[in-house]
Write an enzyme that holds these catalytic residues in place. Structure first.
Site, short mmCIF file in Angstrom:
data_model
loop_
_atom_site.label_atom_id
_atom_site.label_comp_id
_atom_site.label_asym_id
_atom_site.label_seq_id
_atom_site.Cartn_x
_atom_site.Cartn_y
_atom_site.Cartn_z
N ASP A 58 44.87 42.39 32.00
CA ASP A 58 45.45 41.15 32.48
C ASP A 58 46.95 41.11 32.18
O ASP A 58 47.38 41.47 31.08
CB ASP A 58 44.75 39.99 31.75
CG ASP A 58 45.20 38.64 32.24
OD1 ASP A 58 44.93 38.30 33.40
OD2 ASP A 58 45.83 37.89 31.45
N GLU A 110 46.27 44.57 36.51
CA GLU A 110 46.68 43.44 37.34
C GLU A 110 48.17 43.64 37.61
O GLU A 110 49.03 43.22 36.84
CB GLU A 110 46.47 42.10 36.61
CG GLU A 110 46.67 40.92 37.55
CD GLU A 110 47.05 39.62 36.87
OE1 GLU A 110 47.38 39.59 35.67
OE2 GLU A 110 47.05 38.60 37.58
C1 NOJ Z 1 45.86 36.60 35.41
C2 NOJ Z 1 44.46 36.09 35.52
O1 NOJ Z 1 43.83 36.71 36.62
C3 NOJ Z 1 44.55 34.60 35.65
O2 NOJ Z 1 43.32 34.02 36.02
C4 NOJ Z 1 45.08 34.06 34.34
O3 NOJ Z 1 45.27 32.66 34.46
C5 NOJ Z 1 46.42 34.71 33.97
N1 NOJ Z 1 46.44 36.12 34.18
C6 NOJ Z 1 46.74 34.46 32.51
O4 NOJ Z 1 45.88 35.18 31.69
#
Ligand code: NOJ
Ligand code: CA
Length: 568
Positions: A231, A291
């Site tokens: 993430d 991500e």
């Molecule tokens: C990306 C995640 O996919 C999202 O859902 C989250 O709010 C943020 N990162 C913070 O962790």
């Protein structure tokens, strides 16, 4: 004594040598030099919303286990479970208060072990979410960190004095609204949070933090986890001198003037950390998915690392930003990714983005468009990441009133942005109450379309979105050309139909996709590809008729798709 120590060291070395061949065998490659994750279809599960086993309105791990047969039937290979760790749920799990446990609302560690064991019986691997950038403000590390300036964990987070007039240390903004700094009266300093104030950023410049975080991955690998989706990697590091970010034109969804996130995003130090994290993953033949939000393929390429030693699967999230799918835009995009040197990772939707069904629906051909999208990204060269419910044509169900919103982003940015609840609604299992997700009150409401778009109904309908996904996923699994074959673009001047071959081991598959709302009739001359007198045999189609088997005319209805085996 000295002798004893060296005897221990010898024993350790012998054990390591015995373990080494096992590891080498684990990291095995196929005949084309591909690893297991290059053949996989990954399926993202948002655990709150997948299946509720105890009817409290929130999905859970036992719910996931109960649906593994369904996932096997569908034909996926890996489930990625978004955070199921203990959390105050301010950001629905992305605020982790303990990295090495399961939140009681989802079950227990034993329930998790059962997910892994039962999944393994069905040849399904399990991947977890690794929230690297921040913890919850309720994590014991942060509670200690904030307790005093000299606490053991003080330097695990980013603390700074305010400006002389008491204002935050600099102008950095939280991506979830307001300043990125929160003042804490106990020690009279500010801490940094790129996301909510309840998600303080970890200080990755502190090697002790890095070690602690890496150890949490080992904890899960030892429990059988096959990798992590990382993430928010881009915000792991910040410039320690805290320069103000420069302004950028325009206003954001919260009404704030934009800024270039020059000093708190995509800092080069991130790559060193990813390389070291990858070394740990390699010990377990695990995969790291990123991500990775980028605006071009060049940027995306950097996450693979200089020698392919960072993320195996940095997600291409650029498709999710495309309002309209057009061959003239898609061709260079796919070509860029395909030749990037790394293995492409295609995504069309997830828990932060309006569902693809809703994004591309035209009101007339909605299901055809959903099938078209499947036929597109599940036949490209690479690893696709699906999102639960996509396979049954689930649509967004956005809140109608601000009072209904659960996602704090939606509350802060209402009505300009309604937040992410709409794409996180319960999986639609049946046409009954609450779509068969729970007999309690679901944490988010199901849309009216659940009456027709649900697993039970679509299983019985050979023309359903589900039937198309299922056939395609099994086809993909059985065809080397799909799993590994090279991508060859065809008919590059066609403005409406995207066509390509997938080729491996002498096998050739043709894919032709009409991205337009009008009928099209492409024809194919494969002599340039060395296939003289090519003949086609349909493998899967929707809205397609091939007039003869010599590929003279393939008639494609609006958003039609034709997938055929080619022979000479
Ligand atoms: C990306 C995640 O996919 C999202 O859902 C989250 O709010 C943020 N990162 C913070 O962790
Ligand atoms: Ca950070």
């Amino acid at each position: 004594m000295k002798k004893l120590v060296s005897a221990g060291a010898i024993l350790f070395t012998i054990c390591a040598l015995i373990a080494a061949p096992a590891m080498a065998q684990q990291n095995k490659k196929d005949a084309l030099g591909h690893a297991w994750w290059q053949h996989a279809v990954i399926y993202e599960i948002y655990p709150r919303s997948f299946a509720d086993s105890n009817n409290d309105g929130i999905g859970d791990l036992k719910g996931i286990t109960s649906k593994l047969d369904y996932l096997k039937e569908l034909g996926i290979d890996v489930i990625w479970i978004t955070p199921c760790f203990p959390s105050p749920q301010v950001d629905f799990g992305y605020d982790v208060s303990d990295y090495e446990a399961i939140d009681p609302m989802y079950g227990t560690l034993q329930d998790f072990d059962a997910v892994v064991a039962e999944a393994k019986k069905r040849d399904i691997r399990v991947i977890l979410d690794f929230v690297v950038n921040h913890t919850s403000d309720q994590h014991k590390w942060f509670l200690d960190s904030k307790s005093s300036k000299t606490s053991a964990h003080r330097d695990w987070y980013i603390w700074r004095d305010g400006k002389p007039d008491g204002q935050p240390p600099n102008n950095w903004l939280s991506t979830f609204g307001l300043s990125a700094w929160k003042y804490d009266p106990t020690t009279k300093q500010y801490y940094y949070h790129y996301f909510y104030p309840e998600q303080p950023d970890l200080n990755w410049r502190n090697p002790v933090v890095e070690k602690a975080m890496f150890d949490t991955t080992r904890f899960w690998y030892k429990r059988g986890v096959a990798g992590f989706r990382l993430d928010a990697v881009d915000t792991m590091y910040e410039d320690p001198n805290l320069p103000d970010n420069p302004p950028a034109p325009g206003i954001d969804k919260f009404g704030r003037p934009n800024m270039l996130e020059k000093y708190n995003k995509k800092l080069p130090e991130m790559h060193g950390a990813l390389q070291r994290l990858r070394s740990v993953a390699d010990e377990y033949d695990a995969v790291l998915i990123g991500e990775t939000w980028t605006s071009d393929v060049k940027q995306l390429r950097e996450y693979y690392g200089p020698t392919g030693n960072e993320l195996q699967l940095p997600m291409d999230l650029m498709l999710t930003d495309m309002k309209k799918m057009e061959p003239r835009v898609l061709r260079p995009h796919i070509a860029g990714l395909d030749s990037s040197g790394g293995w492409p990772t295609y995504v069309i939707t997830n828990h932060d983005i309006v569902r693809s069904y809703t994004r591309y629906a035209d009101g007339l051909h909605n299901d055809d468009i959903a099938k078209m999208m499947a036929g597109f990204y599940l036949t490209l060269r690479g690893t696709p990441v699906m999102y639960y419910g996509e396979e049954i044509g689930m649509e967004n169900n956005d809140p109608k009133r601000k009072e209904e919103v659960k996602d704090p982003v939606g509350i802060l940015s209402w009505p300009k942005d309604k937040g992410r609840d709409g794409e996180r609604t319960p999986m639609q299992w049946t046409g009954g109450t609450n779509a068969g997700f729970t007999s309690g009150t679901p944490w988010l409401p199901v849309p009216a379309s659940a009456a027709t778009h649900n697993v039970e109904a679509e299983r019985k309908d050979p023309n359903s979105v589900f039937a198309f996904y299922k056939t395609l996923l099994h086809l993909r699994k059985n065809e080397t050309a799909f799993r590994e074959g090279k991508y060859v673009s065809l008919n590059e001047n066609d403005a409406n139909v995207l066509s390509y071959l997938r080729q491996a081991n002498g096998e050739t598959i043709l894919v032709a996709i009409n991205f337009s709302p009008t009928k099209q009739a492409p024809n194919f001359d494969l002599s340039k590809q060395g296939i003289a007198g090519a003949k086609a045999k349909a493998m899967l189609q929707n809205g397609a008729t091939a007039a003869d088997d010599a590929l003279k005319t393939v008639e494609l209805a609006p958003y039609g798709i034709y997938i055929a085996r080619i022979s000479e």
